[in-house]
Structures are given as structure tokens and as C-alpha cells.
Design a protein around this motif. Sequence first.
Motif, PDB file in Angstrom:
ATOM      1  N   GLU A  95       1.341  24.424  41.639  1.00  0.00           N
ATOM      2  CA  GLU A  95       2.197  25.152  40.696  1.00  0.00           C
ATOM      3  C   GLU A  95       3.258  24.231  40.099  1.00  0.00           C
ATOM      4  N   ALA A  96       3.904  23.420  40.945  1.00  0.00           N
ATOM      5  CA  ALA A  96       4.943  22.519  40.457  1.00  0.00           C
ATOM      6  C   ALA A  96       4.369  21.482  39.494  1.00  0.00           C
ATOM      7  N   MET A  97       3.176  20.999  39.790  1.00  0.00           N
ATOM      8  CA  MET A  97       2.536  20.030  38.908  1.00  0.00           C
ATOM      9  C   MET A  97       2.214  20.672  37.559  1.00  0.00           C
ATOM     10  N   LEU A  98       1.695  21.897  37.595  1.00  0.00           N
ATOM     11  CA  LEU A  98       1.387  22.593  36.344  1.00  0.00           C
ATOM     12  C   LEU A  98       2.642  22.817  35.505  1.00  0.00           C
ATOM     13  N   ARG A  99       3.725  23.155  36.152  1.00  0.00           N
ATOM     14  CA  ARG A  99       4.971  23.356  35.409  1.00  0.00           C
ATOM     15  C   ARG A  99       5.441  22.056  34.761  1.00  0.00           C
ATOM     16  N   ALA A 100       5.236  20.954  35.456  1.00  0.00           N
ATOM     17  CA  ALA A 100       5.608  19.661  34.876  1.00  0.00           C
ATOM     18  C   ALA A 100       4.772  19.337  33.651  1.00  0.00           C
ATOM     19  N   LEU A 101       3.547  19.848  33.619  1.00  0.00           N
ATOM     20  CA  LEU A 101       2.637  19.581  32.506  1.00  0.00           C
ATOM     21  C   LEU A 101       2.770  20.601  31.376  1.00  0.00           C
ATOM     22  N   GLU A 119       4.186  10.283  44.185  1.00  0.00           N
ATOM     23  CA  GLU A 119       2.909   9.797  44.718  1.00  0.00           C
ATOM     24  C   GLU A 119       1.730  10.247  43.847  1.00  0.00           C
ATOM     25  N   THR A 120       1.815  11.468  43.333  1.00  0.00           N
ATOM     26  CA  THR A 120       0.746  11.954  42.460  1.00  0.00           C
ATOM     27  C   THR A 120       0.703  11.155  41.161  1.00  0.00           C
ATOM     28  N   LEU A 121       1.859  10.940  40.542  1.00  0.00           N
ATOM     29  CA  LEU A 121       1.890  10.173  39.304  1.00  0.00           C
ATOM     30  C   LEU A 121       1.383   8.752  39.536  1.00  0.00           C
ATOM     31  N   ALA A 122       1.737   8.154  40.655  1.00  0.00           N
ATOM     32  CA  ALA A 122       1.248   6.809  40.967  1.00  0.00           C
ATOM     33  C   ALA A 122      -0.264   6.789  41.069  1.00  0.00           C
ATOM     34  N   SER A 123      -0.854   7.851  41.629  1.00  0.00           N
ATOM     35  CA  SER A 123      -2.309   7.896  41.770  1.00  0.00           C
ATOM     36  C   SER A 123      -3.012   7.987  40.420  1.00  0.00           C
ATOM     37  N   TYR A 124      -2.296   8.484  39.389  1.00  0.00           N
ATOM     38  CA  TYR A 124      -2.848   8.531  38.031  1.00  0.00           C
ATOM     39  C   TYR A 124      -2.580   7.246  37.252  1.00  0.00           C
ATOM     40  N   GLY A 125      -1.868   6.318  37.864  1.00  0.00           N
ATOM     41  CA  GLY A 125      -1.578   5.062  37.200  1.00  0.00           C
ATOM     42  C   GLY A 125      -0.282   5.035  36.435  1.00  0.00           C
ATOM     43  N   GLU A 134      14.002  12.097  36.669  1.00  0.00           N
ATOM     44  CA  GLU A 134      13.473  13.106  35.757  1.00  0.00           C
ATOM     45  C   GLU A 134      11.977  12.919  35.560  1.00  0.00           C
ATOM     46  N   ILE A 135      11.293  14.051  35.425  1.00  0.00           N
ATOM     47  CA  ILE A 135       9.861  14.026  35.168  1.00  0.00           C
ATOM     48  C   ILE A 135       9.611  13.380  33.809  1.00  0.00           C
ATOM     49  N   PRO A 136       8.610  12.510  33.698  1.00  0.00           N
ATOM     50  CA  PRO A 136       8.338  11.839  32.422  1.00  0.00           C
ATOM     51  C   PRO A 136       8.063  12.838  31.300  1.00  0.00           C
ATOM     52  N   LEU A 141       2.833  12.192  30.420  1.00  0.00           N
ATOM     53  CA  LEU A 141       1.984  12.827  31.427  1.00  0.00           C
ATOM     54  C   LEU A 141       0.574  13.057  30.891  1.00  0.00           C
ATOM     55  N   ARG A 142       0.487  13.529  29.664  1.00  0.00           N
ATOM     56  CA  ARG A 142      -0.839  13.822  29.106  1.00  0.00           C
ATOM     57  C   ARG A 142      -1.624  12.553  28.817  1.00  0.00           C
ATOM     58  N   GLN A 143      -0.934  11.446  28.697  1.00  0.00           N
ATOM     59  CA  GLN A 143      -1.625  10.172  28.516  1.00  0.00           C
ATOM     60  C   GLN A 143      -2.363   9.762  29.793  1.00  0.00           C
ATOM     61  N   TYR A 144      -1.832  10.172  30.929  1.00  0.00           N
ATOM     62  CA  TYR A 144      -2.401   9.741  32.209  1.00  0.00           C
ATOM     63  C   TYR A 144      -3.205  10.830  32.920  1.00  0.00           C
ATOM     64  N   VAL A 145      -2.772  12.084  32.814  1.00  0.00           N
ATOM     65  CA  VAL A 145      -3.423  13.179  33.542  1.00  0.00           C
ATOM     66  C   VAL A 145      -4.473  13.820  32.643  1.00  0.00           C
ATOM     67  N   PRO A 146      -5.759  13.775  33.022  1.00  0.00           N
ATOM     68  CA  PRO A 146      -6.807  14.356  32.173  1.00  0.00           C
ATOM     69  C   PRO A 146      -6.594  15.855  31.955  1.00  0.00           C
ATOM     70  N   GLU A 147      -6.912  16.314  30.772  1.00  0.00           N
ATOM     71  CA  GLU A 147      -6.772  17.732  30.460  1.00  0.00           C
ATOM     72  C   GLU A 147      -7.632  18.587  31.390  1.00  0.00           C
TER      73      GLU A 147
END
Length: 263
Positions: A95-101, A119-125, A134-136, A141-147
Motif C-alpha cells: 500500500e505504501a509503495m502504491l501511494r508513492a507511485l 531498499e526497494t528503490l535500490a533493487s530497481y536501480g 523525501e520520496i523521489p 519512480l516511473r522511470q525505474y518501476v515498471p508499470e
Amino acid sequence: MNTLTARRGDVVRPQVPAGQRVYAIGDVHGRLDLLIPLLAHIRDDIAARSIADNHVVLLGDLVDRGPYSAETLEYAISGLPNFATFHILMGNHEEAMLRALDPLEDRSQNLWLKFGGYETLASYGVPVSSLGDEIPPIETLRQYVPERHRLFLDNLPDAMRFGDYVLVHAGIRPGVALEDQNSADMRWIRTEFLEHRGELGAYIVHGHSISTEPDIQTNRIGIDTGAYRSGVLTALGLEGERRWLLRASVVDGEVQTKLSTLG
């Protein structure tokens, strides 16, 4: 509804429907290195038992804290084996990740980075060394996390029911009918649920609250054994009125599996 439908001597136990077998897996938190061998252990356990309709339920919190969140989500989307029907529940970390996106959310109030988002963001590069508190930006985020990862998370259910068992990430609110439970409680609740010793309308299987050993109560069982820090990922097997535990753990740098029964 009385969920206590099976008796052995003076012990009353809940049941899953005849012909079904269910495996619930606690919080993975980016430990794909433990999830894969645990699933192999479950596969072998299924092969050693009678034919049944097998289901595997991951209780949420696939992401954060551990090293392989992006890889774990990709595995859940496209790499799961076919020896059972898989179900994945929504956890508070998803849920927290979705809110960030979500560009419409107030991301300044989102504590995702403080409880595993780095740690999650690091795993996406994402170059996390340059991040502050602050959250990027959404664009980053959309550049790194696939839709497809976002869409996958957005469609996760909050709970599954098998006979007398309800499987959920965090728990449910005592005194509220099962059909009236809200998502916030099912993803986040802790004290009110954990301290309740009365009926809950079903026997609850949950993660979210870490314990060294599975937390077995008369109305619930918690199976989050803190894989991201303990190196122990736990699954609960259910068939009829029978219950057993399967674990994958790191011992002397190697992953080992173990099967044990529950009284």
C-alpha cells in the motif's frame, strides 16, 4: 458463525474444505533467495501427499527491507511455478509503495522510505545514495518501476477464505463482521487484533507482526518470522483439520528447509 467444526478429543479445530490443501507464506520482504527454496519445499511436500486442489497464498509484504523487492515482484508476476494455484494478498508495504507511485497522493505524509522503501528503490536501480528523506518525484519512480508492477500491486486482494480459515496480511478488527472489515485494518491493524482472545468469526492466518516462532493462539496464527532480518521464511500447511509448518532458513550461509507438525 461458529468456526470450530472439527474435534480431536477435547481439542476443537477449524478445517479447510475437503479436497483442498492450502499453504500460507509469511512476509517475504524482498527475500526471494528464501522464497524460491521454500516454494520448492512446498512442491516436494505436495508430491509426498495425496492428490488435492492445492493453493499457495502469500500474505503480503513482498517488498521492502530485504534486498530483492523488484526481483520478487517480477517473480510473482511471471515466474511462479505451476504446481498450485497462487494468490497474493495486499500488505501495508505494498500500500505504501502504491501511494508513492500515485501522483494524486500526498507523498509528503508517506513514510515508505523510513520502513523499507530505500531498499526497494535500490533493487530497481534507483541511485538511493543521492536521496534525502523525501520520496523521489513521480517521473523518477516511473522511470525505474515498471508499470506492470504497479498494476499488479493495485489489483491485489485483501483476504482469502478457505472453509473456517481467513487469510489476511495484518488481521481483522474484533467485533466487526468479516464482510464489514475495511482495508486499512486488514493491512495495518496490530494491538487490538493481537490482544483479542475471543471469537473472530473465523480462524485467522496472518503475517505483519514479527515473532521468532509462529504465534499460535486459539483464534489466530501469525507466521511472520521476520525473514528480512532473521533469515527464516515460514509457511503454514492446512488440510482438513491438520496443520504443519515448512521453513526456509539461512544456516552457515546456506539455505536449508525444514518440515514440522503442529499439535
